[in-house]
Design an enzyme around this catalytic site. Structure first.
Site, PDB file in Angstrom:
ATOM      1  N   ASP A 162      81.282  29.649 -60.327  1.00  0.00           N
ATOM      2  CA  ASP A 162      80.682  30.678 -61.180  1.00  0.00           C
ATOM      3  C   ASP A 162      80.442  30.122 -62.587  1.00  0.00           C
ATOM      4  O   ASP A 162      79.405  30.374 -63.201  1.00  0.00           O
ATOM      5  CB  ASP A 162      81.599  31.901 -61.238  1.00  0.00           C
ATOM      6  CG  ASP A 162      81.981  32.379 -59.849  1.00  0.00           C
ATOM      7  OD1 ASP A 162      81.086  32.804 -59.119  1.00  0.00           O
ATOM      8  OD2 ASP A 162      83.169  32.285 -59.493  1.00  0.00           O
ATOM      9  N   HIS A 190      86.804  36.321 -58.464  1.00  0.00           N
ATOM     10  CA  HIS A 190      85.617  35.640 -57.920  1.00  0.00           C
ATOM     11  C   HIS A 190      84.923  36.639 -56.988  1.00  0.00           C
ATOM     12  O   HIS A 190      85.091  36.618 -55.775  1.00  0.00           O
ATOM     13  CB  HIS A 190      86.010  34.369 -57.170  1.00  0.00           C
ATOM     14  CG  HIS A 190      84.862  33.813 -56.366  1.00  0.00           C
ATOM     15  ND1 HIS A 190      83.753  33.260 -56.949  1.00  0.00           N
ATOM     16  CD2 HIS A 190      84.635  33.765 -55.032  1.00  0.00           C
ATOM     17  CE1 HIS A 190      82.896  32.894 -56.008  1.00  0.00           C
ATOM     18  NE2 HIS A 190      83.412  33.198 -54.834  1.00  0.00           N
TER      19      HIS A 190
HETATM   20  P1  NAX Z   1      82.672  27.963 -42.853  1.00  0.00           P
HETATM   21  O1  NAX Z   1      82.743  29.201 -42.011  1.00  0.00           O
HETATM   22  O2  NAX Z   1      81.536  27.021 -42.680  1.00  0.00           O
HETATM   23  O3  NAX Z   1      84.019  27.118 -42.646  1.00  0.00           O
HETATM   24  C1  NAX Z   1      85.271  27.705 -42.660  1.00  0.00           C
HETATM   25  C2  NAX Z   1      86.130  26.911 -41.699  1.00  0.00           C
HETATM   26  O4  NAX Z   1      87.460  27.414 -41.796  1.00  0.00           O
HETATM   27  C3  NAX Z   1      85.694  27.048 -40.237  1.00  0.00           C
HETATM   28  O5  NAX Z   1      85.444  25.759 -39.703  1.00  0.00           O
HETATM   29  C4  NAX Z   1      86.894  27.721 -39.580  1.00  0.00           C
HETATM   30  O6  NAX Z   1      87.104  27.256 -38.260  1.00  0.00           O
HETATM   31  C5  NAX Z   1      88.012  27.315 -40.525  1.00  0.00           C
HETATM   32  N1  NAX Z   1      89.196  28.173 -40.453  1.00  0.00           N
HETATM   33  C6  NAX Z   1      89.267  29.507 -40.208  1.00  0.00           C
HETATM   34  N2  NAX Z   1      90.540  29.899 -40.169  1.00  0.00           N
HETATM   35  C7  NAX Z   1      91.294  28.809 -40.397  1.00  0.00           C
HETATM   36  C8  NAX Z   1      92.689  28.584 -40.450  1.00  0.00           C
HETATM   37  N3  NAX Z   1      93.570  29.585 -40.246  1.00  0.00           N
HETATM   38  N4  NAX Z   1      93.124  27.340 -40.696  1.00  0.00           N
HETATM   39  C9  NAX Z   1      92.261  26.322 -40.866  1.00  0.00           C
HETATM   40  N5  NAX Z   1      90.920  26.461 -40.811  1.00  0.00           N
HETATM   41  C10 NAX Z   1      90.449  27.690 -40.575  1.00  0.00           C
HETATM   42  O7  NAX Z   1      82.795  28.466 -44.353  1.00  0.00           O
HETATM   43  P2  NAX Z   1      82.447  27.681 -45.700  1.00  0.00           P
HETATM   44  O8  NAX Z   1      81.043  27.919 -46.033  1.00  0.00           O
HETATM   45  O9  NAX Z   1      82.947  26.295 -45.620  1.00  0.00           O
HETATM   46  O10 NAX Z   1      83.304  28.543 -46.744  1.00  0.00           O
HETATM   47  C11 NAX Z   1      84.716  28.543 -46.707  1.00  0.00           C
HETATM   48  C12 NAX Z   1      85.259  29.648 -47.582  1.00  0.00           C
HETATM   49  O11 NAX Z   1      84.888  29.435 -48.939  1.00  0.00           O
HETATM   50  C13 NAX Z   1      84.738  31.042 -47.218  1.00  0.00           C
HETATM   51  O12 NAX Z   1      85.810  31.962 -47.255  1.00  0.00           O
HETATM   52  C14 NAX Z   1      83.772  31.335 -48.349  1.00  0.00           C
HETATM   53  O13 NAX Z   1      83.604  32.718 -48.553  1.00  0.00           O
HETATM   54  C15 NAX Z   1      84.467  30.669 -49.498  1.00  0.00           C
HETATM   55  N6  NAX Z   1      83.672  30.391 -50.688  1.00  0.00           N
HETATM   56  C16 NAX Z   1      84.303  30.467 -51.891  1.00  0.00           C
HETATM   57  C17 NAX Z   1      83.671  30.152 -53.072  1.00  0.00           C
HETATM   58  C18 NAX Z   1      84.383  30.231 -54.389  1.00  0.00           C
HETATM   59  O14 NAX Z   1      83.717  30.009 -55.400  1.00  0.00           O
HETATM   60  N7  NAX Z   1      85.677  30.531 -54.457  1.00  0.00           N
HETATM   61  C19 NAX Z   1      82.243  29.761 -53.093  1.00  0.00           C
HETATM   62  C20 NAX Z   1      81.744  29.289 -51.768  1.00  0.00           C
HETATM   63  C21 NAX Z   1      82.275  30.026 -50.577  1.00  0.00           C
HETATM   64  O15 NAX Z   1      81.548  31.221 -50.433  1.00  0.00           O
END
Ligand code: NAX
Length: 335
Positions: A162, A190
């Protein structure tokens, strides 16, 4: 050359996801811990994603990164967090159609409460943790409260994407290079209630409001652009921010590990000790500066009534989230 240094053990959860697909390669290249520091990547995924994770590991191999001292692929948190110096908690359960915010919070609580406990048991004594998976502030709060053995100051949630978005928008509006921007802070959650603070930001050392004279834009449209930027990226790309999120993870860790340039600050959600009237214990986005070992919330910044109102709104949202997850928080021993 790594010069015989002991590798940093860096755990990344959600390692087969789209953010990690950018992040892991940059860590292995040295962007996070420096060009002389070897690193072992400890990669955690859920069982159905292990095959995809093996593919990512093959690509890491195929880069022949000199600093990558090893990769550990696992679906077991106790293996992933074993000896971790840094834990980057990227993996989270996505919001599905029809899910209320409270459902999302409790599903993720089911991930972050046990991960907090495992970090407390298995990670290195100096572990530091950055939570990226959403809802990031409250996930960090849940994990932290389940790991009372790990000092509260070691837990961070990511608001740097952000901040970077805000720097870029302000630079474009002022028609200056992005490097001219300093002192940009994101306050609060966030989420769409966050308060991106242009009032205290500077362009080439001058208050932003002296350089950008369209104050209506600064107080209205600018705030809205930053609050809704994540949704705008999804709308355009058909997928959520990934490379920019990975870049912000790198920036966040570098900002914690290296002294902040004099007079500047960066955005991180950290445990509140009551600064700026925010209730103690919330994982709140603040302007933070670091000396490389310790950090502090920048004190004594001024806000007008509108900014205070926005800070109260985002505080309220975090308090509501805290209330929704209270069943996941173990009773704290009386001090
Ligand atoms: P993806 O859905 O591409 O990847 C997430 C991965 O986490 C998947 O491969 C899934 O299998 C894995 N996962 C789920 N549960 C798990 C667990 N218990 N242990 C280990 N792995 C697990 O998401 P992606 O685009 O990489 O985003 C990841 C997270 O970042 C999401 O929650 C998203 O909302 C968040 N974000 C946060 C941001 C921030 O500024 N704080 C910005 C970007 C993003 O939106």
């Amino acid at each position: 050359m790594s010069g015989g240094r002991i590798p940093i053990q860096c755990t990344v959860t959600g390692a087969a996801g789209q953010i990690s697909y950018s992040l892991l390669f940059r860590i292995a290249h040295g962007d996070m811990f420096g060009p002389d520091q070897p690193v072992v990547l400890r990669l955690l995924e859920i069982e159905p994603a292990m095959k995809a994770l093996e593919g990512v590991a093959m690509e890491l191999d195929d880069c022949a990164f000199p600093l990558l001292a090893g990769t550990e692929l696992t679906s077991k948190p106790e293996v992933a967090f074993d000896g971790a110096d840094w834990a980057l908690l990227v993996g989270a359960a996505p919001r599905k159609q029809g899910m209320e915010r409270s459902d999302l919070l409790s599903v993720n609580g089911g991930i972050f409460a046990p991960q907090g406990k495992t970090i407390a048991q298995k990670a290195s004594s100096g572990v530091r943790i950055l939570v990226v998976g959403n809802p990031a502030n409250t996930n960090a709060y849940i994990a932290r409260m389940n790991a009372p053995e790990v000092p509260a100051e070691r837990w961070f949630a990511m608001t740097r994407l952000d901040e970077n978005r805000a720097r870029s928008q302000l630079a474009q509006k002022a028609k200056v290079p992005v490097a001219a921007l300093s002192n940009v802070a994101i306050w609060g959650n966030h989420s769409t209630t966050q308060y991106p603070d242009a009032h205290n930001a500077r362009i080439a050392g001058l208050p932003v409001e002296e350089v950008i004279t369209d104050h209506g834009w600064l107080k209205g449209k600018f705030v809205e652009i930053i609050q809704k930027r994540g949704a705008a990226v999804i709308e355009a790309r058909g997928a959520s921010s990934a490379a920019s999120a990975a870049n912000a993870v790198i920036d966040s860790v570098v900002s914690i590990r290296t002294p902040t340039p004099w007079g500047d600050w960066h955005s991180l959600a950290v445990v509140s000790h009551g600064e700026y009237g925010v209730p103690e214990g919330l994982q709140f986005g603040y302007p933070v500066r670091s000396d490389g070992d310790h950090w502090e919330v920048v004190p004594d910044l001024q806000h007008d009534d509108d900014a205070w109102k926005r800070i109260r709104v985002t505080t309220q949202e975090l308090l509501q989230e805290q209330e929704m997850v209270k069943s996941l928080i173990p009773a704290q021993p009386a001090s």
